[in-house]
Scaffold this active site. Structure first.
Site, PDB file in Angstrom:
ATOM      1  N   PHE A   1       2.803   4.979   1.619  1.00  0.00           N
ATOM      2  CA  PHE A   1       1.962   4.269   0.664  1.00  0.00           C
ATOM      3  C   PHE A   1       0.597   3.970   1.293  1.00  0.00           C
ATOM      4  O   PHE A   1      -0.076   4.873   1.753  1.00  0.00           O
ATOM      5  CB  PHE A   1       2.680   3.033   0.126  1.00  0.00           C
ATOM      6  N   SER A   2       0.182   2.721   1.356  1.00  0.00           N
ATOM      7  CA  SER A   2      -1.217   2.437   1.709  1.00  0.00           C
ATOM      8  C   SER A   2      -1.550   2.580   3.186  1.00  0.00           C
ATOM      9  O   SER A   2      -2.715   2.441   3.558  1.00  0.00           O
ATOM     10  CB  SER A   2      -1.610   1.050   1.221  1.00  0.00           C
ATOM     11  N   ILE A   3      -0.582   2.884   4.044  1.00  0.00           N
ATOM     12  CA  ILE A   3      -0.962   3.294   5.400  1.00  0.00           C
ATOM     13  C   ILE A   3      -1.703   4.624   5.312  1.00  0.00           C
ATOM     14  O   ILE A   3      -2.440   4.995   6.218  1.00  0.00           O
ATOM     15  CB  ILE A   3       0.258   3.376   6.331  1.00  0.00           C
TER      16      ILE A   3
ATOM     17  N   LYS B   1      -4.222   5.037   3.577  1.00  0.00           N
ATOM     18  CA  LYS B   1      -5.623   4.635   3.654  1.00  0.00           C
ATOM     19  C   LYS B   1      -6.097   4.630   5.107  1.00  0.00           C
ATOM     20  O   LYS B   1      -7.209   5.085   5.423  1.00  0.00           O
ATOM     21  CB  LYS B   1      -5.801   3.239   3.056  1.00  0.00           C
TER      22      LYS B   1
END
Length: 392
Positions: free
Chosen positions: A114-116, A118
């Site tokens: 998920f947002s890792i 980013k």
């Protein structure tokens, strides 16, 4: 009577029950988070080596140790179960200490972070900056002129990197009628997608009255935009960039993947899947910007990202200061503000990449937590990682 299939025995439900409309819900996420490519179109990022990962190392000696969290003491094993952990990998001084896996996840399996995603995307930005290809101070419109009429029309790349875009958009994960649901349809993560591309969606977003740069606002489309800007600046597709600039020099031992929309645009805000060990290697590289004796990202960029950069006032104006009261956010990495100098990448449903420079510890944790965001559990998580860092 027909007996259970091996799949049903292992996961507790049938494969035919896992659908695009429920893949992020429990219990289906125990399987889908490891197999996103069966549900959402994905681009491959080839491994650096064909040899595969070395053997797993058990954490048996650590599992019975007790940690003291908000609710009192509990064993490491009990906390891993309570936090719906799928995998945990720990490194110390650049070497693997051990691995733990839930019964439904095997060593060497990929898992969505998920947002890792980013944080990994920002590493590529740092690499291209070091090569003189990408300028964080440039206006967004230098790389994406079409953004002129959107919220990003008067924003800089730095605003995008640090989540200080004054964006009129909310991360309402559970509202099926929200703009966020429309966003997920554009990424092909929800049913009904394909009529609007990710780029088209991003270019419709408008800004708030407040100037850019003043407040930390966690808004995922900013990070998808970053991936688009990197593609424009480099002339390469994101999966190619990740393979050439990060996966190869890192020596990643397993293939990664990233979900893509109907036009092949990568979901760099949250669509990357990697193995726990390769994720831990990313964290280890971020302790100084090198891997295998080779510099991957400039040392000055790493120092700015994990230590000296970021606007503490913008962070305090945001909604996540409760987690890191002395923290900051820079280049899509969280600085905890702790004496250890710890920093991390965080993803919904319990994904963490925690790096403690003082203890020389890296912890990669992959999970299938039922709730996208669980703030009390996040606070426990930080305390858990600090305790683990002292134990190993």
């Amino acid at each position: 009577m027909t007996g259970k299939t091996a799949f049903e025995t292992r996961y507790g439900f049938g494969r035919n029950q896992v659908l695009l409309g429920n893949w992020r819900e429990s219990p289906f996420s125990r399987w889908s988070f490891q197999n996103v490519g069966e549900l959402v179109p994905s681009a491959r990022v080839a491994a650096a080596s064909a040899s595969g990962e070395a053997s797993a190392r058990a954490l048996d000696g650590l599992l019975g140790e007790r940690v003291t969290l908000a609710g009192g003491p509990e064993t490491v094993a009990a906390f891993l179960t309570r936090s719906d952990t799928d995998a945990l990998t720990i490194m110390k001084g650049g070497k693997f200490v051990g691995d733990w896996f839930a019964p439904h996840m095997q060593f060497g399996a990929r898992h969505i972070i998920f947002s890792i995603s980013k944080s990994l995307t920002a590493i590529l930005a740092g690499i291209l900056e070091g090569e003189g290809i990408f300028d964080p101070q440039a206006p967004v419109t230098r790389y994406l002129p079409e953004a002129a009429g959107s919220a990003y029309g008067d924003a800089s790349v730095r605003h995008v990197l640090d989540m200080t875009i004054s964006l009129d958009f909310e991360e309402t994960y559970l509202d099926p009628e929200s703009a966020f649901a429309r966003y997920r349809r554009a990424t092909l993560w929800n049913p009904g997608g394909g009529t609007e591309s990710l780029v088209d969606f991003i270019l419709t977003l408008q800004r708030l009255a407040e100037p850019h740069g003043r407040t930390f606002r966690y808004r995922s489309p900013n990070s998808d935009l970053l991936g688009i800007l990197l593609e424009r600046a480099s002339g390469q597709r994101f999966a190619e960039l990740m393979h050439e600039k990060l996966w190869l020099p890192l020596g990643a031992t397993s293939e990664a993947s990233v979900t893509v929309d109907s036009e092949g645009t990568a979901r760099t805000a949250g669509g990357i899947s990697v193995t726990p060990r390769d994720l831990a290697q990313v964290g280890e590289m971020m302790r100084g910007g090198t891997a295998n004796g080779r510099r991957i990202v400039p040392e000055a960029w790493v120092r700015d990202t994990v230590s000296t950069g970021g606007d503490s006032e913008a962070w305090q104006r945001g909604t996540m200061a409760f987690l890191f009261p002395q923290g900051r956010y820079r280049n899509k990495w969280y600085q905890t503000g702790a004496a250890s100098g710890a920093f991390c990448g965080i993803g919904i449903h319990g994904q963490w990449l925690y790096v403690n420079p003082k203890a020389e510890v890296v912890i990669a944790k992959m999970s299938s937590q039922p709730e996208p965001v669980d703030e009390p559990l996040d606070v426990d998580m930080v305390a858990f990682f600090e305790a683990l860092s002292r134990m190993v």
